[in-house]
Scaffold this motif. Structure first.
Motif, short mmCIF file in Angstrom:
data_model
loop_
_atom_site.label_atom_id
_atom_site.label_comp_id
_atom_site.label_asym_id
_atom_site.label_seq_id
_atom_site.Cartn_x
_atom_site.Cartn_y
_atom_site.Cartn_z
N MET A 66 -1.48 18.87 -7.27
CA MET A 66 -0.62 17.70 -7.24
C MET A 66 -1.22 16.64 -8.15
SD MET A 66 0.75 15.51 -3.94
CE MET A 66 1.35 16.97 -3.15
N ALA A 67 -0.40 15.99 -8.92
CA ALA A 67 -0.87 14.94 -9.83
C ALA A 67 -1.28 13.70 -9.06
CB ALA A 67 0.23 14.59 -10.83
N ARG A 68 -2.17 12.95 -9.64
CA ARG A 68 -2.62 11.69 -9.04
C ARG A 68 -2.11 10.53 -9.88
NH1 ARG A 68 -7.48 11.69 -5.69
NH2 ARG A 68 -7.78 13.83 -5.00
N VAL A 69 -1.82 9.43 -9.20
CA VAL A 69 -1.29 8.24 -9.87
C VAL A 69 -2.12 7.05 -9.42
CG1 VAL A 69 0.72 6.74 -10.09
CG2 VAL A 69 1.03 9.21 -9.88
N LEU A 70 -2.47 6.20 -10.35
CA LEU A 70 -3.22 5.00 -10.03
C LEU A 70 -2.27 3.81 -10.10
CD1 LEU A 70 -5.97 3.63 -9.53
CD2 LEU A 70 -6.19 3.44 -12.01
N ILE A 71 -2.14 3.08 -9.00
CA ILE A 71 -1.30 1.89 -8.99
C ILE A 71 -2.11 0.70 -8.48
CG2 ILE A 71 0.84 3.17 -8.66
CD1 ILE A 71 0.78 2.32 -5.72
N SER A 72 -1.66 -0.48 -8.83
CA SER A 72 -2.31 -1.71 -8.37
C SER A 72 -1.36 -2.44 -7.44
CB SER A 72 -2.64 -2.61 -9.56
OG SER A 72 -3.51 -1.97 -10.44
N MET A 73 -1.92 -3.03 -6.39
CA MET A 73 -1.13 -3.83 -5.47
C MET A 73 -2.04 -4.81 -4.75
SD MET A 73 -0.31 -1.09 -2.44
CE MET A 73 0.38 0.06 -3.58
N PRO A 74 -1.46 -5.87 -4.26
CA PRO A 74 -2.28 -6.85 -3.54
C PRO A 74 -2.95 -6.22 -2.31
CG PRO A 74 -0.08 -7.74 -3.98
CD PRO A 74 -0.05 -6.28 -4.35
N GLU A 75 -4.14 -6.65 -2.03
CA GLU A 75 -4.93 -6.11 -0.92
C GLU A 75 -4.19 -6.23 0.41
OE1 GLU A 75 -8.05 -3.95 0.33
OE2 GLU A 75 -7.96 -4.74 -1.71
N GLU A 76 -3.50 -7.35 0.62
CA GLU A 76 -2.79 -7.56 1.88
C GLU A 76 -1.67 -6.51 2.05
OE1 GLU A 76 -2.30 -10.38 -0.59
OE2 GLU A 76 -4.45 -10.52 -0.23
N PHE A 77 -0.99 -6.20 0.96
CA PHE A 77 0.07 -5.21 1.00
C PHE A 77 -0.50 -3.84 1.33
CE2 PHE A 77 3.33 -2.50 -1.22
CZ PHE A 77 4.36 -2.77 -0.33
N LEU A 78 -1.60 -3.50 0.72
CA LEU A 78 -2.26 -2.22 1.00
C LEU A 78 -2.69 -2.14 2.46
CD1 LEU A 78 -3.20 0.45 -0.14
CD2 LEU A 78 -5.33 -0.66 -0.81
N ASP A 79 -3.18 -3.25 3.01
CA ASP A 79 -3.56 -3.29 4.42
C ASP A 79 -2.35 -2.99 5.31
OD1 ASP A 79 -6.18 -3.92 3.76
OD2 ASP A 79 -5.93 -6.07 4.12
N ARG A 80 -1.20 -3.56 4.96
CA ARG A 80 0.02 -3.32 5.74
C ARG A 80 0.45 -1.86 5.64
NH1 ARG A 80 4.10 -7.66 3.72
NH2 ARG A 80 5.52 -6.44 5.01
N ILE A 81 0.34 -1.30 4.44
CA ILE A 81 0.66 0.13 4.25
C ILE A 81 -0.24 0.99 5.13
CG2 ILE A 81 0.52 2.04 2.60
CD1 ILE A 81 1.46 0.01 0.46
N ASP A 82 -1.51 0.69 5.13
CA ASP A 82 -2.46 1.46 5.93
C ASP A 82 -2.16 1.33 7.43
OD1 ASP A 82 -3.78 2.40 3.69
OD2 ASP A 82 -5.35 0.87 3.77
N GLN A 83 -1.75 0.16 7.88
CA GLN A 83 -1.41 -0.04 9.29
C GLN A 83 -0.20 0.82 9.68
OE1 GLN A 83 -0.78 -4.24 9.75
NE2 GLN A 83 -2.95 -4.74 9.61
N VAL A 84 0.82 0.81 8.82
CA VAL A 84 2.01 1.62 9.10
C VAL A 84 1.64 3.10 9.09
CG1 VAL A 84 4.30 2.29 8.26
CG2 VAL A 84 3.62 -0.12 8.22
N ALA A 85 0.90 3.53 8.09
CA ALA A 85 0.50 4.94 7.99
C ALA A 85 -0.28 5.37 9.24
CB ALA A 85 -0.32 5.17 6.73
N GLU A 86 -1.20 4.54 9.65
CA GLU A 86 -2.00 4.86 10.84
C GLU A 86 -1.12 4.93 12.08
OE1 GLU A 86 -5.60 2.91 13.46
OE2 GLU A 86 -5.58 2.57 11.30
N GLY A 87 -0.19 4.00 12.20
CA GLY A 87 0.71 3.99 13.34
C GLY A 87 1.61 5.21 13.40
N GLU A 88 1.87 5.81 12.26
CA GLU A 88 2.72 7.00 12.18
C GLU A 88 1.91 8.29 12.05
OE1 GLU A 88 5.69 6.52 9.16
OE2 GLU A 88 6.47 4.68 10.06
N ASN A 89 0.59 8.18 12.15
CA ASN A 89 -0.29 9.35 12.02
C ASN A 89 -0.06 10.06 10.69
OD1 ASN A 89 -2.14 9.55 14.03
ND2 ASN A 89 -0.82 10.71 15.40
N ARG A 90 0.03 9.29 9.62
CA ARG A 90 0.25 9.85 8.28
C ARG A 90 -0.82 9.31 7.35
NH1 ARG A 90 6.67 8.73 7.64
NH2 ARG A 90 6.35 9.69 5.65
#
Length: 63
Positions: free
Chosen positions: A1-25
């Motif tokens: 699988m290819a890898r992609v590097l993206i940039s985003m604000p740290e706060e947004f990444l934190d929110r993504i991680d919270q959602v992912a953790e809450g969904e066990n993904r």
């Protein structure tokens, strides 16, 4: 699988991680699913607009 590097604000990444953790993904799974959903909605919107434009054109040609 290819890898992609993206940039985003740290706060947004934190929110993504919270959602992912809450969904066990993983972060990657969540982002892939979000992009699939976005692309699907874009296609539906484009098809809807094409249908509306065709109806307008048809009405103009008939009138």
């Amino acid at each position: 699988m290819a890898r992609v590097l993206i940039s985003m604000p740290e706060e947004f990444l934190d929110r993504i991680d919270q959602v992912a953790e809450g969904e066990n993904r993983t972060r990657s799974e969540l982002i892939r699913e979000a992009l699939r959903s976005y692309m699907y909605k874009s296609r539906v919107k484009a098809n809807t607009m094409a249908g509306k434009n065709a109806a307008i054109l048809e009405a103009l040609l008939e009138g």
